[in-house]
Design a protein around this motif. Structure first.
Motif, mmCIF file in Angstrom:
data_model
loop_
_atom_site.group_PDB
_atom_site.id
_atom_site.type_symbol
_atom_site.label_atom_id
_atom_site.label_comp_id
_atom_site.label_asym_id
_atom_site.label_seq_id
_atom_site.Cartn_x
_atom_site.Cartn_y
_atom_site.Cartn_z
ATOM 1 N N THR A 16 0.836 -1.205 0.000
ATOM 2 C CA THR A 16 0.000 0.000 0.000
ATOM 3 C C THR A 16 0.871 1.256 0.000
ATOM 4 N N THR A 17 1.930 1.220 0.799
ATOM 5 C CA THR A 17 2.863 2.360 0.829
ATOM 6 C C THR A 17 3.381 2.641 -0.574
ATOM 7 N N SER A 18 3.817 1.586 -1.259
ATOM 8 C CA SER A 18 4.386 1.726 -2.593
ATOM 9 C C SER A 18 3.346 2.227 -3.597
ATOM 10 N N ALA A 19 2.127 1.702 -3.501
ATOM 11 C CA ALA A 19 1.063 2.108 -4.433
ATOM 12 C C ALA A 19 0.736 3.594 -4.283
ATOM 13 N N GLN A 20 0.642 4.050 -3.036
ATOM 14 C CA GLN A 20 0.338 5.465 -2.803
ATOM 15 C C GLN A 20 1.512 6.351 -3.215
ATOM 16 N N ALA A 21 2.717 5.888 -2.934
ATOM 17 C CA ALA A 21 3.905 6.663 -3.310
ATOM 18 C C ALA A 21 4.010 6.781 -4.831
ATOM 19 N N GLN A 22 3.709 5.696 -5.537
ATOM 20 C CA GLN A 22 3.772 5.758 -6.994
ATOM 21 C C GLN A 22 2.716 6.713 -7.547
ATOM 22 N N ALA A 23 1.549 6.724 -6.932
ATOM 23 C CA ALA A 23 0.500 7.649 -7.373
ATOM 24 C C ALA A 23 0.938 9.100 -7.161
ATOM 25 N N ILE A 24 1.672 9.363 -6.074
ATOM 26 C CA ILE A 24 2.194 10.713 -5.820
ATOM 27 C C ILE A 24 3.229 11.077 -6.885
ATOM 28 N N ILE A 25 4.110 10.126 -7.186
ATOM 29 C CA ILE A 25 5.149 10.358 -8.210
ATOM 30 C C ILE A 25 4.511 10.665 -9.563
ATOM 31 N N GLU A 26 3.547 9.833 -9.936
ATOM 32 C CA GLU A 26 2.904 9.988 -11.244
ATOM 33 C C GLU A 26 2.015 11.229 -11.315
ATOM 34 N N GLY A 27 1.447 11.606 -10.186
ATOM 35 C CA GLY A 27 0.475 12.691 -10.199
ATOM 36 C C GLY A 27 1.029 14.056 -9.854
ATOM 37 N N HIS A 28 2.310 14.122 -9.498
ATOM 38 C CA HIS A 28 2.850 15.407 -9.058
ATOM 39 C C HIS A 28 2.917 16.404 -10.207
ATOM 40 N N ALA A 29 2.437 17.613 -9.938
ATOM 41 C CA ALA A 29 2.384 18.642 -10.995
ATOM 42 C C ALA A 29 3.767 19.018 -11.512
ATOM 43 N N GLY A 30 4.786 18.847 -10.683
ATOM 44 C CA GLY A 30 6.145 19.204 -11.076
ATOM 45 C C GLY A 30 6.866 18.134 -11.865
ATOM 46 N N GLY A 31 6.202 17.003 -12.095
ATOM 47 C CA GLY A 31 6.814 15.928 -12.862
ATOM 48 C C GLY A 31 7.310 14.786 -11.990
ATOM 49 N N GLU A 81 10.310 15.450 -9.458
ATOM 50 C CA GLU A 81 9.872 16.202 -8.277
ATOM 51 C C GLU A 81 8.987 15.327 -7.393
ATOM 52 N N GLY A 82 8.172 14.487 -8.006
ATOM 53 C CA GLY A 82 7.356 13.549 -7.240
ATOM 54 C C GLY A 82 8.199 12.622 -6.388
ATOM 55 N N PHE A 83 9.311 12.164 -6.953
ATOM 56 C CA PHE A 83 10.231 11.302 -6.193
ATOM 57 C C PHE A 83 10.779 12.025 -4.963
ATOM 58 N N ARG A 84 11.090 13.305 -5.120
ATOM 59 C CA ARG A 84 11.638 14.058 -3.981
ATOM 60 C C ARG A 84 10.609 14.213 -2.880
ATOM 61 N N ILE A 85 9.358 14.413 -3.289
ATOM 62 C CA ILE A 85 8.278 14.511 -2.303
ATOM 63 C C ILE A 85 8.136 13.189 -1.550
ATOM 64 N N VAL A 86 8.166 12.094 -2.279
ATOM 65 C CA VAL A 86 8.055 10.766 -1.655
ATOM 66 C C VAL A 86 9.222 10.526 -0.694
ATOM 67 N N ALA A 87 10.431 10.886 -1.109
ATOM 68 C CA ALA A 87 11.597 10.718 -0.234
ATOM 69 C C ALA A 87 11.427 11.538 1.042
ATOM 70 N N ALA A 88 10.886 12.744 0.909
ATOM 71 C CA ALA A 88 10.675 13.603 2.081
ATOM 72 C C ALA A 88 9.613 13.018 3.008
ATOM 73 N N ILE A 89 8.529 12.504 2.422
ATOM 74 C CA ILE A 89 7.439 11.937 3.225
ATOM 75 C C ILE A 89 7.922 10.698 3.986
ATOM 76 N N LEU A 90 8.493 9.751 3.248
ATOM 77 C CA LEU A 90 8.894 8.492 3.876
ATOM 78 C C LEU A 90 10.129 8.673 4.759
ATOM 79 N N GLY A 91 10.958 9.657 4.413
ATOM 80 C CA GLY A 91 12.160 9.912 5.198
ATOM 81 C C GLY A 91 11.877 10.464 6.583
ATOM 82 N N GLN A 92 10.635 10.889 6.832
ATOM 83 C CA GLN A 92 10.264 11.368 8.171
ATOM 84 C C GLN A 92 10.080 10.219 9.157
ATOM 85 N N SER A 93 10.113 8.998 8.661
ATOM 86 C CA SER A 93 9.926 7.833 9.532
ATOM 87 C C SER A 93 11.114 7.664 10.470
ATOM 88 N N GLY A 94 10.877 6.965 11.558
ATOM 89 C CA GLY A 94 11.944 6.712 12.523
ATOM 90 C C GLY A 94 12.929 5.665 12.025
#
Length: 202
Positions: free
Chosen positions: A35-50, A53-66
């Protein structure tokens, strides 16, 4: 409750990114990597910046984990990057999460790959500099910065950021050298003068 609210939001607006971020984080915390991967891929594919940029957002989101979730985060990001082998953003994201969790050999490999995919990218060069400093390979990092400042309108700002990075890594003399280079180019540059003054006082 947060998961249910995010799922309802997504059902109402399939293009919304925020609920996907929430669902990805919760799924990750529960060990549901699919599920994590599916949602992350949707963010990558759907990001307005391409995609990159979607990958960077995903790295920032998941990188907040402990730290306990480091292996899962890296696994998800590596799998996503493998689906986009020609996108520098994938390798960049792997390098970012590897740095976040102190997996320096992986960060080294991923940042090299990102730079190979986008050899003219300022961002990939700066990422490489950050990784090299972490790896104590300051001479190589300095070579990249020296090449960048030759054709960068913000040369002083670039050297200042590099000096700060070096100071944070306890490379005081290398940082001092960068500050002196700034003052040679721009005499009385206030930030460089202030930083040198602070260093002299410590």
């Amino acid at each position: 409750l947060a998961l249910q609210a995010a799922q309802r939001w997504l059902a109402l607006d399939g293009k919304a990114m925020e609920p996907r971020e929430v669902i990805a984080r919760i799924a990750l915390s529960r060990g549901d990597l699919a599920t994590t991967s599916a949602q992350a891929q949707a963010i990558i594919e759907g990001h307005a910046g391409g995609i990159d940029e979607g990958f960077r957002i995903v790295a920032a989101i998941l990188g907040q984990s402990g730290p306990a979730l480091a292996d899962d985060v890296i696994t998800v990001v590596q799998q996503l990057a493998a689906r986009y082998p020609k996108q520098a953003g994938g390798a960049h994201a792997v390098a970012l999460v590897a740095l976040r969790f102190q997996r320096l050999p992986l960060a080294d490999e991923a940042s090299k790959q990102a730079l190979l995919l986008a050899p003219k990218s300022r961002d990939e060069k700066l990422l490489r500099v950050g990784v090299l400093v972490k790896l104590e390979r300051v001479a190589e990092a300095t070579e990249i910065i020296d090449a960048l400042v030759k054709r960068d309108a913000q040369a002083d700002e670039l050297r200042l950021a590099f000096a700060k990075l070096l100071l944070e890594a306890n490379h005081r003399e290398h940082a001092r050298s960068q500050l002196q280079k700034i003052l040679k180019r721009t005499p009385a540059q206030p930030d460089a003068m202030f930083a040198l003054g602070v260093m002299s006082g410590n």
